[in-house]
Write a protein that holds these residues in place. Structure first.
Motif, PDB file in Angstrom:
ATOM      1  N   ALA A 153      10.441  23.105  11.411  1.00  0.00           N
ATOM      2  CA  ALA A 153       9.117  22.762  10.049  1.00  0.00           C
ATOM      3  C   ALA A 153       9.295  24.198   9.051  1.00  0.00           C
ATOM      4  N   GLU A 154       9.159  23.948   7.998  1.00  0.00           N
ATOM      5  CA  GLU A 154       8.559  25.879   7.109  1.00  0.00           C
ATOM      6  C   GLU A 154       7.600  24.780   5.982  1.00  0.00           C
ATOM      7  N   PRO A 155       6.351  25.038   6.171  1.00  0.00           N
ATOM      8  CA  PRO A 155       5.336  25.499   5.261  1.00  0.00           C
ATOM      9  C   PRO A 155       5.732  25.161   4.095  1.00  0.00           C
ATOM     10  N   VAL A 156       5.259  24.396   3.309  1.00  0.00           N
ATOM     11  CA  VAL A 156       5.345  24.247   2.170  1.00  0.00           C
ATOM     12  C   VAL A 156       4.555  23.557   0.801  1.00  0.00           C
ATOM     13  N   MET A 157       4.113  23.841  -0.652  1.00  0.00           N
ATOM     14  CA  MET A 157       2.794  23.766  -1.651  1.00  0.00           C
ATOM     15  C   MET A 157       3.613  22.314  -1.903  1.00  0.00           C
ATOM     16  N   LEU A 158       2.754  20.964  -1.209  1.00  0.00           N
ATOM     17  CA  LEU A 158       2.983  19.841  -2.684  1.00  0.00           C
ATOM     18  C   LEU A 158       2.188  19.014  -3.704  1.00  0.00           C
ATOM     19  N   ARG A 159       1.791  18.176  -4.092  1.00  0.00           N
ATOM     20  CA  ARG A 159       1.461  17.656  -5.351  1.00  0.00           C
ATOM     21  C   ARG A 159       1.156  16.239  -4.993  1.00  0.00           C
ATOM     22  N   TYR A 160       2.248  15.806  -4.200  1.00  0.00           N
ATOM     23  CA  TYR A 160       2.069  14.115  -3.587  1.00  0.00           C
ATOM     24  C   TYR A 160       2.627  14.001  -2.980  1.00  0.00           C
ATOM     25  N   THR A 161       2.011  13.106  -1.628  1.00  0.00           N
ATOM     26  CA  THR A 161       2.379  13.237  -0.366  1.00  0.00           C
ATOM     27  C   THR A 161       3.152  11.734  -0.044  1.00  0.00           C
ATOM     28  N   PRO A 162       4.166  10.984   0.531  1.00  0.00           N
ATOM     29  CA  PRO A 162       4.475  10.337   0.633  1.00  0.00           C
ATOM     30  C   PRO A 162       3.512   9.327   1.703  1.00  0.00           C
ATOM     31  N   VAL A 163       3.380   8.304   1.772  1.00  0.00           N
ATOM     32  CA  VAL A 163       2.344   7.716   2.206  1.00  0.00           C
ATOM     33  C   VAL A 163       3.292   5.616   2.819  1.00  0.00           C
ATOM     34  N   TYR A 164       3.101   5.779   4.154  1.00  0.00           N
ATOM     35  CA  TYR A 164       3.139   4.218   5.401  1.00  0.00           C
ATOM     36  C   TYR A 164       1.875   3.482   4.405  1.00  0.00           C
ATOM     37  N   TYR A 165       2.415   2.257   3.514  1.00  0.00           N
ATOM     38  CA  TYR A 165       1.151   1.166   3.586  1.00  0.00           C
ATOM     39  C   TYR A 165       1.670   0.529   5.019  1.00  0.00           C
ATOM     40  N   SER A 166       0.941  -0.356   4.918  1.00  0.00           N
ATOM     41  CA  SER A 166       0.957  -1.883   5.242  1.00  0.00           C
ATOM     42  C   SER A 166       0.458  -2.803   4.705  1.00  0.00           C
ATOM     43  N   LEU A 167       0.893  -4.038   5.207  1.00  0.00           N
ATOM     44  CA  LEU A 167       1.390  -5.858   4.278  1.00  0.00           C
ATOM     45  C   LEU A 167       0.200  -6.642   5.176  1.00  0.00           C
ATOM     46  N   VAL A 168       0.572  -6.069   6.615  1.00  0.00           N
ATOM     47  CA  VAL A 168      -0.718  -6.663   7.429  1.00  0.00           C
ATOM     48  C   VAL A 168      -1.849  -7.799   6.585  1.00  0.00           C
ATOM     49  N   GLN A 169      -2.700  -7.060   6.103  1.00  0.00           N
ATOM     50  CA  GLN A 169      -3.834  -7.897   5.433  1.00  0.00           C
ATOM     51  C   GLN A 169      -3.080  -8.857   4.699  1.00  0.00           C
ATOM     52  N   LEU A 170      -2.567  -7.832   3.746  1.00  0.00           N
ATOM     53  CA  LEU A 170      -2.211  -9.130   2.519  1.00  0.00           C
ATOM     54  C   LEU A 170      -1.623 -10.693   3.385  1.00  0.00           C
ATOM     55  N   HIS A 171      -0.996 -10.269   4.338  1.00  0.00           N
ATOM     56  CA  HIS A 171       0.301 -11.742   4.873  1.00  0.00           C
ATOM     57  C   HIS A 171      -1.031 -12.257   5.070  1.00  0.00           C
ATOM     58  N   GLU A 172      -2.206 -11.621   5.933  1.00  0.00           N
ATOM     59  CA  GLU A 172      -3.697 -12.920   6.815  1.00  0.00           C
ATOM     60  C   GLU A 172      -4.435 -13.509   5.830  1.00  0.00           C
ATOM     61  N   LEU A 173      -4.480 -12.138   4.875  1.00  0.00           N
ATOM     62  CA  LEU A 173      -5.614 -12.715   3.555  1.00  0.00           C
ATOM     63  C   LEU A 173      -4.699 -14.498   2.534  1.00  0.00           C
ATOM     64  N   ASN A 174      -3.757 -14.208   2.602  1.00  0.00           N
ATOM     65  CA  ASN A 174      -3.617 -15.296   1.273  1.00  0.00           C
ATOM     66  C   ASN A 174      -2.919 -15.976   2.369  1.00  0.00           C
ATOM     67  N   ALA A 175      -2.602 -16.110   3.212  1.00  0.00           N
ATOM     68  CA  ALA A 175      -2.154 -17.045   4.685  1.00  0.00           C
ATOM     69  C   ALA A 175      -3.742 -18.167   4.499  1.00  0.00           C
ATOM     70  N   LYS A 176      -5.286 -17.332   4.381  1.00  0.00           N
ATOM     71  CA  LYS A 176      -6.150 -17.800   4.104  1.00  0.00           C
ATOM     72  C   LYS A 176      -6.940 -18.693   2.258  1.00  0.00           C
ATOM     73  N   VAL A 177      -5.729 -17.851   1.275  1.00  0.00           N
ATOM     74  CA  VAL A 177      -5.785 -18.323   0.403  1.00  0.00           C
ATOM     75  C   VAL A 177      -4.976 -19.534  -0.259  1.00  0.00           C
ATOM     76  N   GLY A 178      -3.820 -19.192   0.068  1.00  0.00           N
ATOM     77  CA  GLY A 178      -2.752 -20.945  -0.221  1.00  0.00           C
ATOM     78  C   GLY A 178      -2.465 -21.430  -1.239  1.00  0.00           C
ATOM     79  N   ARG A 179      -2.725 -20.447  -2.279  1.00  0.00           N
ATOM     80  CA  ARG A 179      -2.048 -20.155  -3.577  1.00  0.00           C
ATOM     81  C   ARG A 179      -1.224 -18.760  -3.787  1.00  0.00           C
ATOM     82  N   SER A 180      -0.819 -18.958  -4.831  1.00  0.00           N
ATOM     83  CA  SER A 180      -0.882 -17.737  -6.127  1.00  0.00           C
ATOM     84  C   SER A 180      -1.364 -17.258  -6.585  1.00  0.00           C
ATOM     85  N   TRP A 181      -2.081 -15.834  -6.334  1.00  0.00           N
ATOM     86  CA  TRP A 181      -3.143 -15.491  -6.976  1.00  0.00           C
ATOM     87  C   TRP A 181      -3.135 -13.955  -7.465  1.00  0.00           C
ATOM     88  N   TRP A 182      -1.579 -13.277  -7.080  1.00  0.00           N
ATOM     89  CA  TRP A 182      -1.114 -11.366  -8.006  1.00  0.00           C
ATOM     90  C   TRP A 182      -0.558 -11.984  -9.002  1.00  0.00           C
TER      91      TRP A 182
END
Length: 565
Positions: free
Chosen positions: A251-280
């Motif tokens: 690996a080599e040290p470099v300067m960056l401005r934007y970092t690739p980041v992982y996001y998870s949709l698990v909580q969105l999945h659980e939330l939408n099961a409670k809402v029960g309809r389209s809202w997005w």
């Protein structure tokens, strides 16, 4: 060993010409000139003895904002949106930097959105290609125009800030320029300073999407076994050094401005099961499809990594986009359809581009937009802005059914944050959460979430307020309504804590050995005046804290248990 270049000649050329013009000094001088233009156009706000009332200031600042938006429209007409984007992402960060880490990204995004909304038609300002890469002329005229547009954005952002000061009930007086000056009391300055620091501290928090009214993400250490619900996004960062892999085990040290980041949709999945309809948002599926794209693009475009981490965008041939969207249609339909029942998924590149055009963005409130630019046979995909659009795509409606589902989900997420820390309560204490607690045979209260550590008991009352785009406009009524509701919630909760201290037996559990810490938790930081809401209930923990702040406090005390003293 081949070094990955993280700065090209175009950056250096633009920086050299900007510095020749004077850089920040040039911007400061233009700022004053534009203030004079503003003064000539709309004058000064009327005042009595130098004092201005709240409604006067809000109305006057709105006129300033509208004038500067129109002025920005004239400046932006010089180049196409994609050409402006190419220049602005190469601009030295010092030009838009401010006293807060949030200032620079805000001013830069505002510059980009002025350019995106008001830029010239795509058939002007022909693009040149150098070694197969997108390239535009850089000269002193370009540098001056870029600085002028940024100055307009910086002044407009200043007006935005003054509107938000106004929204917090601060009095104003006539200023040195035509922009009124806030004359805050020491208590008001401290309250605003604290709020600014809280927003700044969020940084690139993985739970920052709490702005949408709930938590759509969770830390990576909670993703084991759930990787099917991941998608990739980009978040803007201050410039920093990272170790970038360049070969197996190297690996080599470099300067960056934007970092690739992982996001998870698990909580969105659980939330939408409670809402029960389209809202997005109707085109949320198009946005999620876009945010999965670069995971398929980079393996066969390794040379484009520098474009992604330095400029936040990728130039891609349309044929390649067409192939990926077509190949991944069934996968996206299954993945996102499981999470968001009935979500629309694009079948082709044109469907994707058409759907994404609905995220057009705005200057007030500031919203990202302009995610895809078509340049000949290439698309310039702005993944950085696509990340910024997420809160808009998943902003909650305000109807009662969806609100109740969101509130219930938020309570469970707050408890999960506590449970993965050393404050995870023992079973007999955990049994007290989210049930009706009785006193003298009658309902007394309920605990939305609870934590215990040594001799301390954390009792949490959750309030799932929406920190939405209307809140961000800083209207006094909106700001006041939110903090009055929070203050009322806190008073009631502290009263319950006092009652529990006086009679520490509840539902058969004797809590007399515990020191009670009452907390009100919100999905996102909200402004409140200095007082009970901003007092600390434990070292480093405010009486009203966002879930991000609660999570940070719990993690800090996991490393430093003495922090609760």
């Amino acid at each position: 060993m081949r070094t990955i270049q993280t700065r090209d000649i175009s950056d250096e050329q633009l920086e050299f010409l900007v510095n020749q013009l004077g850089g920040r000094q040039y911007v400061s001088a233009q700022f004053l000139r534009y203030c004079k233009d503003l003064e000539r156009a709309i004058g000064h706000p009327a005042s009595q003895g130098g004092k201005l009332d709240e409604d006067q200031v809000f109305t006057y600042l709105t006129k300033c904002r509208e004038f500067l938006e129109d002025f920005g429209k004239k400046l932006a007409s010089s180049y196409t949106p994609v050409r402006w984007l190419w220049y602005l992402r190469r601009l030295p960060r010092a030009i838009t930097a401010g006293s807060l880490r949030t200032t620079g990204p805000y001013d830069l995004l505002l510059s980009e959105m002025i350019a995106n909304i008001y830029g010239a038609d795509a058939n002007r300002n022909a693009i040149m290609n150098r070694a197969g890469q997108m390239y535009f002329d850089i000269n002193d005229v370009v540098a001056k125009r870029v600085l002028n547009l940024c100055t307009c954005a910086i002044l407009l952002a200043h007006v935005h800030a003054m509107i938000r000061w106004c929204g917090k009930g601060v009095h104003f007086t006539a200023g040195r320029t035509c922009i009124p000056d806030p004359k805050a009391t020491e208590q008001e300055r401290n309250a605003v300073s604290l709020y600014d620091r809280r927003i700044e501290a969020l940084g690139t928090s993985r739970m920052a999407l709490g702005i949408a009214g709930t938590i759509l993400t969770e830390p990576t250490d909670a993703l084991q076994g759930k990787r099917d619900f991941d998608f990739l996004a980009l978040l803007a960062n201050e410039e920093r050094s990272i170790n970038l892999p360049i070969a197996d085990g190297i690996a080599e040290p470099v300067m960056l401005r934007y970092t690739p980041v992982y996001y998870s949709l698990v909580q969105l999945h659980e939330l939408n099961a409670k809402v029960g309809r389209s809202w997005w948002h109707p085109k949320a599926g198009h946005l999620l499809t876009l945010l999965r794209l670069w995971a398929f693009l980079l393996p066969d475009m390794p040379r484009q990594l520098r474009s992604l981490i330095q400029y936040g965008y990728l130039p891609v041939h349309k044929e390649r986009i067409e192939q990926i969207v077509s190949d991944q249609y069934n996968s996206n339909l299954h993945l996102f359809g499981e999470i968001l029942n009935g979500v629309e998924i694009p079948r082709s590149a044109e469907e994707l581009k058409s759907g994404l055009s609905s995220f057009c963005g705005s200057l007030w409130p500031l919203k990202a937009g302009g995610l895809v630019h078509e340049v000949g046979d290439q698309w310039l995909i702005d993944f950085q802005k696509a990340t910024g659009v997420l809160p808009d795509a998943f902003e909650f409606p305000r109807d009662e059914v969806a609100g109740n589902a969101r509130a219930a989900h938020f309570e469970s997420v707050v408890q999960s944050v506590i449970d993965r820390s050393q404050w995870c309560p023992p079973p007999e204490i955990a049994a007290l959460a989210r049930v009706q607690l009785q006193r003298d045979g009658q309902f007394w209260t309920d605990l939305d979430a609870i934590g215990a550590h040594e001799d301390k008991l954390l009792i949490v009352d959750c309030i799932s307020l929406l920190h939405d785009s209307t809140y961000d406009t800083g209207h006094p009524t909106k700001i006041r309504s939110a903090y009055e509701r929070i203050e009322q919630k806190l008073r009631k909760w502290q009263q319950r804590a006092d009652e529990l201290r006086m009679r520490p037996e509840i539902n058969g559990q004797d809590l007399s050995k515990y020191k009670i810490i009452p907390l009100v938790c919100t999905p996102y930081p909200f402004y409140t005046p200095k007082g009970p809401c901003t007092d600390e209930v434990a070292s480093g923990l405010l009486a009203v804290a966002s879930i991000q702040e609660l999570d940070a406090w719990l993690q800090k005390n996991q490393a430093d248990p003495g922090g609760t003293s």
